[in-house]
Design a protein around this motif. Structure first.
Motif, PDB file in Angstrom:
ATOM      1  N   MET A  75      49.976   9.042  -5.627  1.00  0.00           N
ATOM      2  CA  MET A  75      49.140   9.667  -6.663  1.00  0.00           C
ATOM      3  C   MET A  75      47.782   8.986  -6.761  1.00  0.00           C
ATOM      4  N   LEU A  76      47.739   7.671  -6.487  1.00  0.00           N
ATOM      5  CA  LEU A  76      46.475   6.940  -6.554  1.00  0.00           C
ATOM      6  C   LEU A  76      45.451   7.455  -5.551  1.00  0.00           C
ATOM      7  N   SER A  77      45.921   8.007  -4.439  1.00  0.00           N
ATOM      8  CA  SER A  77      45.012   8.477  -3.396  1.00  0.00           C
ATOM      9  C   SER A  77      44.546   9.911  -3.617  1.00  0.00           C
ATOM     10  N   GLN A  78      45.082  10.560  -4.650  1.00  0.00           N
ATOM     11  CA  GLN A  78      44.739  11.951  -4.916  1.00  0.00           C
ATOM     12  C   GLN A  78      43.496  12.050  -5.796  1.00  0.00           C
ATOM     13  N   LEU A  79      42.877  13.225  -5.763  1.00  0.00           N
ATOM     14  CA  LEU A  79      41.748  13.519  -6.646  1.00  0.00           C
ATOM     15  C   LEU A  79      42.317  14.063  -7.953  1.00  0.00           C
ATOM     16  N   HIS A  80      41.879  13.504  -9.062  1.00  0.00           N
ATOM     17  CA  HIS A  80      42.433  13.893 -10.362  1.00  0.00           C
ATOM     18  C   HIS A  80      41.498  14.879 -11.046  1.00  0.00           C
ATOM     19  N   PHE A  81      42.084  15.921 -11.582  1.00  0.00           N
ATOM     20  CA  PHE A  81      41.334  16.992 -12.230  1.00  0.00           C
ATOM     21  C   PHE A  81      40.254  17.550 -11.291  1.00  0.00           C
ATOM     22  N   GLY A  82      40.538  17.465 -10.014  1.00  0.00           N
ATOM     23  CA  GLY A  82      39.645  18.045  -9.018  1.00  0.00           C
ATOM     24  C   GLY A  82      38.305  17.354  -8.897  1.00  0.00           C
ATOM     25  N   VAL A 103      46.497  13.209 -22.044  1.00  0.00           N
ATOM     26  CA  VAL A 103      46.870  12.811 -20.686  1.00  0.00           C
ATOM     27  C   VAL A 103      47.539  11.454 -20.768  1.00  0.00           C
ATOM     28  N   GLY A 104      48.756  11.329 -20.260  1.00  0.00           N
ATOM     29  CA  GLY A 104      49.465  10.061 -20.349  1.00  0.00           C
ATOM     30  C   GLY A 104      50.496   9.901 -19.255  1.00  0.00           C
ATOM     31  N   ALA A 155      48.823  10.586 -13.847  1.00  0.00           N
ATOM     32  CA  ALA A 155      49.508  10.901 -15.103  1.00  0.00           C
ATOM     33  C   ALA A 155      50.616  11.911 -14.824  1.00  0.00           C
ATOM     34  N   ASN A 156      51.654  11.875 -15.635  1.00  0.00           N
ATOM     35  CA  ASN A 156      52.748  12.855 -15.500  1.00  0.00           C
ATOM     36  C   ASN A 156      52.999  13.611 -16.794  1.00  0.00           C
ATOM     37  N   PHE A 157      52.109  13.397 -17.778  1.00  0.00           N
ATOM     38  CA  PHE A 157      52.211  14.105 -19.058  1.00  0.00           C
ATOM     39  C   PHE A 157      50.837  14.663 -19.391  1.00  0.00           C
TER      40      PHE A 157
END
Length: 625
Positions: free
Chosen positions: A577-584, A563-564, A535-537
């Motif tokens: 970004m797909l390979s990252q952990l989101h919200f930790g 979140v959007g 997400a970027n928003f």
């Protein structure tokens, strides 16, 4: 198109080949109609626990269940922990099906059934949008100065779920089933908490445009149901819809934040489609509410789930049908069908075609068919539009706007190609000649030892939907009957005739299961949690930005978190970004493991829908010349 069945199945198909002539299923159809119409409430009552559920005259009931699966105890709870629900969607769809069937003449639908259904549907007009055709899924109740959706039965059960669970466990304390039941009921209570998040939903474009489609069917059948048509016309003004549809549409290339921000799950699903757009795109969304309106109305009990709008392809298909139906009614004056609506119509057609051509509708129904996750129902929603256009006479065809003619060609091609292939390749064919379709509901059950033991809960619904898909796509009017299109593949006619025989032999048996999963919340497991996607928003409802390193503490404020994805994200950046952990804490599930995971979720089942689809299949097969 012929020969699309895999070679292993092709040998069986050759052995099953039948003459594609009509079989008279009138007797079964008549009995099915009686059973279906008996499912309609004939009076109205309030929720008075524990002895009485709320119901409403004219409504066809649906039920909320939980996808509990595994050993026999889970199977038993899945079918017995049932909460009746009152909503507009089921009644609209059953009524449309009955009207379509009445025109074929095999069964005669009582006008009172249609009149009561239409009167009930009209009570779901959104009181927060007076004077318009905007509809809600659930009944509303005035809270302060705003009307809130109020599913009385579900609210009552949710509020009492924890107490009831504890009561049952106290009774079974010390028994062999205690631990298993403790885990299962814990899942149910947790799922009940998730349902509470969707109580405050605003009006939606799905029920709204399904109602518009209902008006079109009533217009075509007005001579047979004049009172129902008059009631509908008196209460609905389609001209109130067009500006609203565009106002809340998804336009990712726009600079306006009220239309260029979307649910990150939607963006993930359609990201490849977005790359094919040429600088402009308008798609219908699910909810009749913007982010800015949501910031204000959330405090008053009317809020979009997760505070962000989305695109559900099933909703898109129903919007397209409603628009097409109204276009055919108003060919004498299409001044309302302006350039923006024409673009939305074109873009929606192309999006639906893409979901079918890419097979994304089947690979990720949890995201693309967010609230209506059944792929066979989705094909049916889409096929109805193509059939409506393909069955018009030559004079009408000549008057269609170019964008509608393009849609007719596009939808017909994709339905007779990828959609048909999907239906054929998923048929179950027994050596005794039975043909049926089924999906995931009940498919993950086992015996006490853990040995798989599928219960085929959705077999009749899926078979009815699959047959209607083939019949909608490949048959045409032939006088007062139907006939197969000249280029219909033999596989289609064989499966349709064998599938009809299977329905005829089983649908009215006492032990036949009529469950389906026509509707669900947007979260069915960890694979489709909104916070697990790029997400970027990120803001809170009060306008405060989420910090540069969002973590679990931010999700603790999920009631006020937005979140959007705003605009477009560069494809290479998005892949990173797909390979990252989101919200930790959340990984993106690029691949999907299906609905039968170790997380339970609520779904809506409606036996009247199963009966209506099976009835429709038998009537159409009877009318084949």
């Amino acid at each position: 198109m012929s020969g699309v069945v895999p070679m292993a199945a092709a040998l069986v198909m050759a052995a099953l080949a039948v003459t594609a002539a009509a079989v008279d299923y009138t007797d079964t159809a008549q009995r099915l109609l009686g059973k279906l119409t008996a499912e309609q409430f004939t009076d109205t009552s309030d929720f008075r626990p524990p002895e009485q559920w709320q119901h409403q005259q004219g409504i066809f009931q649906s039920d909320v269940l939980f996808n509990l699966h595994g050993k026999p105890l889970a199977n038993h709870l899945r079918r017995s922990f049932v909460t009746p629900d009152i909503n507009a969607f089921v009644t609209i769809w059953v009524t449309q099906a009955l009207l379509d069937l009445h025109s074929l003449g095999v069964v005669q639908v009582d006008s009172a059934v249609v009149e009561n259904a239409v009167d009930a549907v009209l009570t779901f007009k959104d009181k927060n949008h007076p004077g318009t055709m905007i509809q809600t899924f659930w009944p509303e109740k005035l809270v302060g100065d705003v009307y809130n959706c109020h599913p009385q039965n579900i609210i009552g059960v949710c509020n009492d779920a924890e107490r009831l669970s504890k009561l049952v466990l106290d009774i079974l304390q010390g028994t062999d089933e205690y631990k298993n039941l403790q885990a299962l009921l814990g899942g149910v209570v947790e799922a009940m908490e998730s349902i509470k998040l969707v109580f405050p939903i605003p009006a939606d474009f799905d029920d709204t445009f399904c109602n518009l489609g209902l008006g079109g069917v009533l217009a075509r059948e007005q001579d047979n149901f004049p009172k129902a048509y008059a009631s509908w016309i008196a209460s609905n003004n389609p001209s109130t819809l067009w500006d609203t549809l565009l106002q809340y549409s998804y336009q990712p290339f726009s600079s306006d934040p009220s239309v260029n921000i979307i649910d990150p799950r939607t963006y993930f699903f359609m990201r490849e489609f977005l790359q094919t757009a040429e600088g402009s795109l308008i798609l219908p969304t699910t909810w009749v509410q913007s982010i800015d309106e949501n910031r204000k109305l959330a405090q008053k009990g009317v809020t979009i789930p997760f505070n962000i709008n989305n695109v559900d392809a099933s909703v898109s298909a129903n919007v397209l049908y409603g628009l097409t139906s109204h276009i055919l009614e108003t060919l004498h004056d299409l001044s309302w069908f302006n350039s923006d609506l024409q673009q939305l119509y074109r873009n929606t057609t192309n999006y639906i075609a893409w979901t079918l051509e890419s097979n994304m509708f089947a690979e990720r129904p949890d995201l693309g068919l967010m609230y209506y996750p059944d792929p066979y129902a989705y094909i049916w929603f889409t096929a109805r539009t193509a059939r409506l256009l393909n069955t018009q006479d030559e004079d009408t065809q000549a008057k269609l706007p170019p964008v509608v003619k393009d849609a007719q060609r596009t939808l017909t091609a994709v339905l007779r190609g990828p959609a048909t292939i999907f239906v054929i390749n998923n048929a179950h064919i027994s050596f005794s000649g039975d043909v049926w379709w089924e999906q995931w509901l009940g498919a993950a059950d086992t015996d006490e030892l853990g040995v798989p033991q599928s219960h085929h809960d959705d077999r009749m619904f899926t078979t009815g939907a699959a047959l209607n898909n083939l019949l909608e796509i490949w048959t045409l009017p032939h006088g007062s009957n139907l006939t197969w299109a000249a280029d219909t593949p033999p596989d289609v006619t064989t499966l349709a005739m064998r599938g009809g025989a299977f329905i005829n032999a089983t649908v009215l048996a006492n032990d036949t299961l009529l469950y389906n999963a026509f509707f669900s919340g947007s979260v069915k497991g960890r694979a489709d949690i909104i916070y697990a996607f790029p997400a970027n928003f990120m803001q809170f409802l009060n306008g405060t930005e989420v910090g540069p390193d969002p973590g679990p503490n931010d999700i603790m404020e999920h009631h006020s978190l937005i979140v959007g994805v705003q605009g477009l994200i560069d494809p290479l950046e998005y892949e990173q970004m797909l390979s990252q952990l989101h919200f930790g804490m959340y990984e993106t599930h690029v691949k999907w493991d299906g609905f039968n995971t170790n997380q339970f979720f609520p779904f809506w089942s409606a036996e009247p829908l199963t009966l209506a689809l099976n009835l429709a299949a038998l009537v159409k097969l009877t009318k084949l010349a």
